[in-house]
Design an enzyme around this catalytic site. Structure first.
Site, PDB file in Angstrom:
ATOM      1  N   SER A 212       0.823  -1.219   0.000  1.00  0.00           N
ATOM      2  CA  SER A 212       0.000   0.000   0.000  1.00  0.00           C
ATOM      3  C   SER A 212       0.857   1.269   0.000  1.00  0.00           C
ATOM      4  O   SER A 212       1.575   1.511  -0.951  1.00  0.00           O
ATOM      5  CB  SER A 212      -0.952  -0.046   1.190  1.00  0.00           C
ATOM      6  OG  SER A 212      -1.869   1.003   1.113  1.00  0.00           O
TER       7      SER A 212
ATOM      8  N   ASP B  92      -2.463   6.288  -3.532  1.00  0.00           N
ATOM      9  CA  ASP B  92      -1.352   5.652  -2.829  1.00  0.00           C
ATOM     10  C   ASP B  92      -0.790   4.557  -3.751  1.00  0.00           C
ATOM     11  O   ASP B  92      -1.208   4.433  -4.905  1.00  0.00           O
ATOM     12  CB  ASP B  92      -1.808   5.101  -1.463  1.00  0.00           C
ATOM     13  CG  ASP B  92      -2.796   3.967  -1.574  1.00  0.00           C
ATOM     14  OD1 ASP B  92      -3.489   3.882  -2.611  1.00  0.00           O
ATOM     15  OD2 ASP B  92      -2.886   3.147  -0.649  1.00  0.00           O
TER      16      ASP B  92
ATOM     17  N   ASP C 262      -1.134   1.381  -4.160  1.00  0.00           N
ATOM     18  CA  ASP C 262      -2.006   0.356  -4.743  1.00  0.00           C
ATOM     19  C   ASP C 262      -3.374   0.908  -5.153  1.00  0.00           C
ATOM     20  O   ASP C 262      -4.257   0.147  -5.585  1.00  0.00           O
ATOM     21  CB  ASP C 262      -2.183  -0.820  -3.780  1.00  0.00           C
ATOM     22  CG  ASP C 262      -2.878  -0.420  -2.497  1.00  0.00           C
ATOM     23  OD1 ASP C 262      -2.611   0.681  -1.993  1.00  0.00           O
ATOM     24  OD2 ASP C 262      -3.705  -1.206  -1.990  1.00  0.00           O
TER      25      ASP C 262
ATOM     26  N   ASP D 172      -6.063   1.949  -3.692  1.00  0.00           N
ATOM     27  CA  ASP D 172      -7.367   1.792  -3.026  1.00  0.00           C
ATOM     28  C   ASP D 172      -7.751   3.123  -2.389  1.00  0.00           C
ATOM     29  O   ASP D 172      -8.878   3.306  -1.956  1.00  0.00           O
ATOM     30  CB  ASP D 172      -7.370   0.639  -2.002  1.00  0.00           C
ATOM     31  CG  ASP D 172      -6.330   0.802  -0.905  1.00  0.00           C
ATOM     32  OD1 ASP D 172      -5.398   1.618  -1.062  1.00  0.00           O
ATOM     33  OD2 ASP D 172      -6.455   0.089   0.113  1.00  0.00           O
TER      34      ASP D 172
HETATM   35 MG    MG Z   1      -3.569   1.275  -0.158  1.00  0.00          MG
END
Ligand code: MG
Length: 452
Positions: free
Chosen positions: A104, A243, A245, A247
């Site tokens: 992340s 960020d 990744d 999400d």
């Molecule tokens: Mg993330």
């Protein structure tokens, strides 16, 4: 990974498994996780596997896939993909689970694994514990030679994801948007999608690179100085940042100002309305913004708890101030790309963004941390639960789901919560004025100071 080792051995933290490559995270661990997952699911199941842009991703993906195949499950290879695409693909293809290889927003030296259910929702704590148990006791059930799993390439699914998103959120074309992908997992997808949606897109840090040369993957104001300058310099309508990744999504307004996390959350939540879920660390802004429009449910910090509460209360939206937002009508996986689309649609219809945020009610907030020993945390929190609420004469609600959160009748609020990863207790609070906030802070610090 947390230092819970003195009590119970744990792999999973608040959001999947995370740690340093070569220490907590190795290809050996990924292999074991693959074996454990197929042992848990049973032979013949299908598992989606995706990864972000980190240098260790191929190593971990191959080890994880080997373990999954060895247990007799098939691997559906998604390759480089943002986390929400793993959730989406798992649901869309009727797979039995999905695994995202990512750390992340952590630094480049880290990596990790996060597991998803067939409905696109993160593995719940009891499922994570079941996986851990198999990893620790090593009781893997491996397939015989004639039923080892197969590998299927499913990269084509990203086209369906883009089409489904564009059908889900309709945007009037013409907005100029700067997109900063942190050289992470959404580097290709997010700008591509926004262009398809009719935006005039300028990209920043949008080539996947595991060294994160443009900026660190945490989308904080300090890390987004280039984006803020770029929005101003190009006269863009707004900036979007993810960020590592994707999400998560955060925003910059047309003046190049970083959008306050809580205000942005309140803006989108009040636009959606109805029953919305947030976490105990969100400020009272969301309650004020939803007044007369809906209801706010507060849960523990962590997207899995938000998702759980969305299901339980049949909520229309769930989000954390960090920019991790879940849109349950699309998928139960937090989706920073969908969040960007929703915000852009809103700004196009009712913007500019600075004006929308200005209209969101909010109080001054303050944050501080108080150092303590790891071993003191349990005692301190027990005493806080018992005695802290008595310091205030006007507590309208006390929430003990994750730390102690008090709402005061005048709209002020305070949260005392131990850090999950570091040796301190956090104080987060808000008051109608800076003076009132300071008063709550002084009281809280004095109270904790006497306990430590
Ligand atoms: Mg993330």
């Amino acid at each position: 990974m947390d230092s819970h080792d003195d009590k119970k051995q744990r792999l999973f933290g608040t959001s999947g498994i995370r740690g340093k490559i070569g220490h907590a995270i190795t290809s050996e661990l990924a292999l074991k996780m693959g074996r454990a997952l197929s042992t848990l699911l049973g032979p013949g199941c299908k598992v989606v596997v995706g990864y972000d842009s980190r240098t260790s991703n191929h190593m971990l993906e191959r080890a994880l896939s080997a373990g999954i195949l060895e247990g007799g499950c098939d691997v559906l290879l998604l390759g480089l993909a943002p986390t929400p695409l793993v959730g989406y693909a798992t649901k869309k293809l009727g797979a039995d689970a999905g695994v995202m290889i990512t750390a992340s927003h952590n630094p480049p030296q880290d990596n990790g694994l996060k597991v998803w259910n067939s409905d696109g929702m993160a593995y719940r704590p009891h499922q994570e514990e079941a996986l851990e148990e198999i990893v620790f006791n090593g009781k893997f059930s491996l397939a015989p030679w004639d039923s080892i799993g197969k590998v299927e390439d499913i990269r084509h699914i990203s086209k369906e994801y883009v089409n489904d998103l564009l059908n889900f959120v309709k945007i009037e074309p013409g907005l100029k948007v700067v997109v900063d992908c942190a050289n992470g997992a959404a580097s290709y997808l997010s700008p591509f999608l926004l262009r398809k949606a009719g935006c005039d897109v300028i990209t920043l840090n949008s080539q996947p690179d595991g060294f994160f040369p443009g900026r660190m993957p945490e989308p904080s104001a300090a890390n987004l100085q280039d984006l803020m300058r770029m929005v101003k310099a190009t006269n863009a309508d707004m900036g979007i940042a993810h960020d590592g990744d994707a999400d998560r999504m955060v925003a910059v307004d047309e003046n190049g100002e970083f959008a306050d996390f809580d205000k942005l959350l309140s803006l989108i939540a009040s636009e959606i309305g109805g029953c919305v879920v947030t976490t105990v660390d969100a400020s009272s802004s969301i309650d004020m913004a939803l007044e007369g429009k809906g209801k706010v449910i507060r849960t523990k910090v962590g997207d899995v708890h938000v998702a759980d509460a969305i299901e339980k209360y049949n909520a229309s939206f769930g989000g954390e101030p960090s920019g991790t937002w879940i849109h349950p009508d699309f998928c139960m996986c937090p989706d920073g790309i969908l969040s960007a689309l929703k915000l852009i649609a809103l700004v196009k219809n009712k913007g500019p963004l600075s004006k929308l945020l200005e209209d969101i009610p909010s109080f001054p907030t303050m944050r501080e941390v108080i150092n303590c020993q790891e071993s003191q945390k349990t005692d301190i929190m027990e005493k806080t639960k018992e005695d802290f609420p008595h310091l205030f004469s006007d507590v309208s609600e006390s929430n003990l789901k994750d730390g102690v959160r008090l709402s005061l009748e005048n709209g002020g609020w305070v949260l005392i919560r131990p850090s999950g990863t570091e040796s301190y207790i956090r104080i987060t609070l808000g008051g109608r004025t800076t003076e009132e906030a300071q008063e709550i802070m002084d009281k809280s610090k004095k109270f904790l100071g006497e306990l430590i």
